[in-house]
Design a protein around this motif. Structure first.
Motif, PDB file in Angstrom:
ATOM      1  N   GLY A 124       1.222  -0.934  -0.127  1.00  0.00           N
ATOM      2  CA  GLY A 124       0.311  -0.011  -0.239  1.00  0.00           C
ATOM      3  C   GLY A 124       0.924   0.894   0.092  1.00  0.00           C
ATOM      4  O   GLY A 124       2.055   0.499  -0.167  1.00  0.00           O
ATOM      5  N   ILE A 125       0.493   2.048  -0.009  1.00  0.00           N
ATOM      6  CA  ILE A 125       0.926   3.816   0.166  1.00  0.00           C
ATOM      7  C   ILE A 125       2.046   4.189   1.078  1.00  0.00           C
ATOM      8  O   ILE A 125       3.383   4.633   1.229  1.00  0.00           O
ATOM      9  CB  ILE A 125      -0.264   4.709  -0.519  1.00  0.00           C
ATOM     10  CG1 ILE A 125      -0.946   4.852   1.142  1.00  0.00           C
ATOM     11  CG2 ILE A 125      -0.965   4.955  -0.482  1.00  0.00           C
ATOM     12  CD1 ILE A 125      -1.658   6.573   1.341  1.00  0.00           C
ATOM     13  N   GLY A 130       0.300  -6.178   2.712  1.00  0.00           N
ATOM     14  CA  GLY A 130      -1.301  -6.574   2.650  1.00  0.00           C
ATOM     15  C   GLY A 130      -1.052  -8.378   3.278  1.00  0.00           C
ATOM     16  O   GLY A 130       0.744  -8.262   3.253  1.00  0.00           O
ATOM     17  N   ASN A 131      -1.951  -9.322   3.888  1.00  0.00           N
ATOM     18  CA  ASN A 131      -1.347 -10.216   3.763  1.00  0.00           C
ATOM     19  C   ASN A 131      -2.337 -10.910   2.931  1.00  0.00           C
ATOM     20  O   ASN A 131      -2.314 -12.902   3.341  1.00  0.00           O
ATOM     21  CB  ASN A 131      -2.026 -11.061   5.179  1.00  0.00           C
ATOM     22  CG  ASN A 131      -2.981 -10.789   5.888  1.00  0.00           C
ATOM     23  OD1 ASN A 131      -4.308 -10.095   4.676  1.00  0.00           O
ATOM     24  ND2 ASN A 131      -4.441 -11.427   6.220  1.00  0.00           N
ATOM     25  N   GLU A 170      -3.956  -0.399   2.268  1.00  0.00           N
ATOM     26  CA  GLU A 170      -3.986  -0.474   1.113  1.00  0.00           C
ATOM     27  C   GLU A 170      -3.498   1.411   0.220  1.00  0.00           C
ATOM     28  O   GLU A 170      -2.685   1.987   0.332  1.00  0.00           O
ATOM     29  CB  GLU A 170      -4.848  -0.580   0.209  1.00  0.00           C
ATOM     30  CG  GLU A 170      -4.728  -2.482   0.231  1.00  0.00           C
ATOM     31  CD  GLU A 170      -6.141  -3.377  -0.285  1.00  0.00           C
ATOM     32  OE1 GLU A 170      -6.674  -2.418  -1.245  1.00  0.00           O
ATOM     33  OE2 GLU A 170      -6.099  -4.508   0.244  1.00  0.00           O
ATOM     34  N   MET A 171      -3.978   2.613  -0.025  1.00  0.00           N
ATOM     35  CA  MET A 171      -4.652   3.418  -0.584  1.00  0.00           C
ATOM     36  C   MET A 171      -4.972   4.502   1.152  1.00  0.00           C
ATOM     37  O   MET A 171      -4.591   5.546   0.286  1.00  0.00           O
ATOM     38  CB  MET A 171      -5.792   3.704  -1.461  1.00  0.00           C
ATOM     39  CG  MET A 171      -5.184   2.491  -2.721  1.00  0.00           C
ATOM     40  SD  MET A 171      -6.998   3.288  -4.251  1.00  0.00           S
ATOM     41  CE  MET A 171      -6.543   2.350  -5.798  1.00  0.00           C
ATOM     42  N   HIS A 172      -5.497   4.095   2.059  1.00  0.00           N
ATOM     43  CA  HIS A 172      -5.323   4.858   3.150  1.00  0.00           C
ATOM     44  C   HIS A 172      -5.484   5.950   2.815  1.00  0.00           C
ATOM     45  O   HIS A 172      -4.818   7.058   3.739  1.00  0.00           O
ATOM     46  CB  HIS A 172      -3.867   4.713   3.550  1.00  0.00           C
ATOM     47  CG  HIS A 172      -3.671   5.422   4.896  1.00  0.00           C
ATOM     48  ND1 HIS A 172      -2.419   5.146   5.637  1.00  0.00           N
ATOM     49  CD2 HIS A 172      -4.650   5.414   5.900  1.00  0.00           C
ATOM     50  CE1 HIS A 172      -2.693   5.656   7.111  1.00  0.00           C
ATOM     51  NE2 HIS A 172      -4.308   5.704   6.836  1.00  0.00           N
ATOM     52  N   ASN A 173      -7.308   6.376   2.292  1.00  0.00           N
ATOM     53  CA  ASN A 173      -7.771   7.523   1.873  1.00  0.00           C
ATOM     54  C   ASN A 173      -9.193   7.740   2.481  1.00  0.00           C
ATOM     55  O   ASN A 173      -9.725   6.816   3.648  1.00  0.00           O
ATOM     56  CB  ASN A 173      -8.074   7.926   0.498  1.00  0.00           C
ATOM     57  CG  ASN A 173      -7.747   9.249   0.018  1.00  0.00           C
ATOM     58  OD1 ASN A 173      -7.633   9.926   0.996  1.00  0.00           O
ATOM     59  ND2 ASN A 173      -7.674   9.437  -0.933  1.00  0.00           N
TER      60      ASN A 173
END
Lengths: 381, 287
Positions: A124-125, A130-131, A170-173
């Protein structure tokens, strides 16, 4: 009484004076076609460009799919349109969806990999992996179970698309921030207007557009599809592998991975395929809370296997040979192992080296080169 | 599926005459068929039934079949799956983890000798309990009056059992491999059992076409459940499947010996066919 009369007359004369003053009237909306820069008062004459209604789009099912499967499953509240699909395609490659504008859907779902990631775990960013291995994307309009991810936790493609944007690894937005960026863009408001009849963007419309594009990711022109059409023949090794695939006393792959009449090459259901004796990832069980579902994951399609390595929900196998060896000699018993996994005590179906080579040759006939090079699916910008 | 049709006497007479001129050993072996051949030893799929549709009979009623399942009398529901709690006739403890099966072409036998045939199929799947109910087509008005029983076909008969024909079954990965006769599975019954070494082992009891070294033999059978009843209103007819019977009668099932790779095994497929005949019974009729 007299005094009051004078006041009324005064007010009357003021209002008369005002109306005769003739403040410039006209269209005061800057977005209108006839915006009048001199107008100070809007007179209701603004005219706007008429955005045509989106053009309906019908999925073209390839021969094997249209021949044997029911009509595709498209939600009533998100019909496919040319404009919606085009917008979804642009969004699929849009890095603005991520908090720091560095990754898009396509970062972990790459066309050259049949829309999965060649990394075991996508990053991710924030540099956090991930798993689970990214899932390939294809023929999802024919997934009637309508549950997505390895554990099926999301309902519908629209539901699935909500998650990566806000997932912290992931995108953490936030959706608010993602939507604001799109709204401030000089192109997106008009594209949403054309696709959905409003230039006010919201997350529901973003996932609808993404889902529309994803439904067009259709793979149906592999060597085996052409064989079923009668356009070519398979070589002896491929035919032998096909028989092993279809033979309950051989590989017995077809019970979960489809057959010529289920050319999705997956049942889209959940199985424990004997990877581990105990689970570090409960899979479906973590979603349903039912211990009987522990260790079960959604069957992935075998289409385009050549491009989708590494394999399994955790990407543990790097090659097709490792996968075949797993079912042949590597099965591990656990209480939820699928009854279709045979000879678990000796590790599996015990295919000999020739059988394994033939089975692999057959599996490679499910490769659809057009799918991974189709320009309709590539980055539009 | 074929359309329900009225077969008139002339055609029946013709087919009977034709039947008698052909090979004596093959023919229609269903005693309820209009062309039942007492001399026939092997069914050749030519059975014809005197059918009426009931179309336009506005005095008719709607009928729904409801599948119910038990194991030696104890109700089996999806929640009962996965537990090793069933004891088969041989004394083997087992669980059920999956049950799907296919029944087709329901028949209602009238007291006056006519039969009402409903062409179609019901794919029963424990992952979708809605499939337990099977309504006859809504345009079908079943005549009120006296009946002597209910019947159906286990699986598909030869005419219906053609590969690739039914999209919903195709996508359910329900096809039976071409190398052992093609068509469709009739049943997938799966679970685990405690084997003779006290290990937990899987079984996959799948039924369909019987195949013997490339010779494929249709493996459906007709079920007729005799029970007199009178239809006077819309009705729900309960059909019971006793799962223990699959392992019991006439072939006591040895799961240790017969638990997987059963599909290509001709003898085993015929044993399932024999055991299946006592699996069903008629339950209550609610109207």
């Amino acid at each position: 009484m007299n005094y009051n009369l004078i006041l009324v007359s005064l007010l009357l004369s003021i209002s008369l004076f005002n109306s005769s003053c003739r403040k410039p009237k006209g269209c005061t909306d800057v977005t209108a076609l006839n915006y009048d820069v001199n107008a100070e008062k809007d007179d209701g004459t603004c005219e706007y460009e008429v955005i045509p209604a989106p053009t309906p789009y019908t999925l073209e099912a390839p021969y094997t799919i249209s021949q044997y499967l029911p009509a595709p499953s498209i939600p009533n509240d998100n019909p496919l349109t040319n404009e919606g699909i085009a917008l979804g395609r642009k969004l699929f490659y849009e890095e603005k969806l991520s908090a720091n504008n560095t990754i898009s859907c396509a970062s972990c779902h790459k066309q050259e990999n049949a829309f999965t990631d060649d990394a075991t775990f996508s990053v991710g960013i924030d540099g956090i992996a991930g798993n689970r291995n990214s899932m390939p994307l294809m023929n999802m309009a024919w997934d009637y179970g309508y549950q997505f991810f390895w554990d099926g936790r999301s309902i519908g493609l629209e539901g699935q698309a909500f998650e990566p944007v806000t997932n912290p690894i992931e995108m953490h937005n936030t959706w608010g921030s993602a939507v604001s960026e799109l709204q401030a863009d000089d192109k997106y408001p008009e594209l949403f207007e054309r696709a959905f009849g409003t230039n006010v963007i919201d997350s529901n419309l973003v996932v609808k557009a993404l889902a529309q594009f994803e439904r067009t990711l259709i793979s149906g022109n592999s060597k085996f599809d052409k064989y079923l059409k009668g356009h070519l023949t398979l070589n002896p090794s491929e035919l032998s592998g096909y028989n092993i695939f279809m033979d309950e006393s051989g590989g017995d792959c077809f019970h979960c991975h489809g057959d010529p009449y289920n050319p999705l090459w997956t049942d889209n259901l959940y199985h424990n395929n004997g990877l581990d004796a105990s689970f570090s990832d409960l899979g479906r069980g973590a979603v349903t809370g039912n211990p009987s579902d522990n260790g079960k994951f959604k069957t992935p399609s075998l289409r385009n296997l050549l491009y989708t390595a590494p394999y399994m929900h955790d990407g543990r196998f790097q090659t097709i040979d490792e996968v075949i060896n797993h079912y042949s000699i590597g099965l591990q018993y656990s209480s939820t192992i699928d009854p279709l996994m045979k000879n678990v005590s000796t590790g599996g179906v015990q295919l000999n080296p020739q059988d394994r080579a033939d089975l692999k040759a057959f599996l490679l006939t499910l490769t659809d080169e057009e799918f991974v090079t189709d320009s309709r699916f590539s980055d539009p910008d | 599926m074929k359309n329900t049709k009225i077969i008139i006497a002339g055609i029946i007479g013709l087919s009977l005459a034709f039947g008698t001129t052909s090979c004596k050993k093959k023919g229609c072996t269903d005693a309820d068929a209009t062309n039942y051949d007492a001399n026939a030893k092997k069914d050749d799929g030519t059975c014809e039934f005197d059918t009426i549709t009931g179309h336009g009979d506005h005095n008719g009623v709607h009928v729904m079949m409801k599948m119910e399942h038990n194991y030696g009398g104890s109700s089996v529901m999806p929640a009962d799956f996965d537990d090793l709690k069933y004891l088969n006739d041989k004394g083997t403890t087992h669980s059920i983890t999956k049950l799907q099966y296919l029944i087709s072409d329901f028949v209602l036998y009238k007291a006056d000798g006519d039969s009402i045939v409903v062409e179609g199929y019901n794919f029963v799947d424990f992952d979708n309990t809605n499939s337990f109910a099977y309504s006859f087509p809504t345009e079908m008005h079943v005549p009120i009056g006296g009946y002597t029983g209910v019947g159906f076909t286990w699986g598909f008969d030869e005419a219906d059992n053609t590969s690739g024909t039914y999209a919903d079954l195709n996508v359910a990965s329900w096809s039976w491999p071409a190398m052992i006769g093609g068509g469709y599975h009739f049943m997938k019954l799966e679970g685990k059992f405690i084997d003779s070494n006290t290990d937990t082992t899987a079984f996959a009891f799948h039924n369909g076409t019987a195949s013997n070294n490339g010779n494929h033999e249709a493996n459906h059978f007709y079920v007729k459940l005799n029970q007199s009843f009178t239809l006077s209103n819309d009705a729900s007819i309960n059909l019971n499947m006793d799962l223990s019977e699959w392992f019991k009668n006439p072939n006591q099932w040895d799961l240790d010996a017969l638990h997987d790779m059963l599909m290509p095994n001709y003898t085993v497929q015929k044993m399932m066919n024999a055991n299946g005949r006592s699996v069903f019974s008629l339950g209550s009729i609610v109207q």
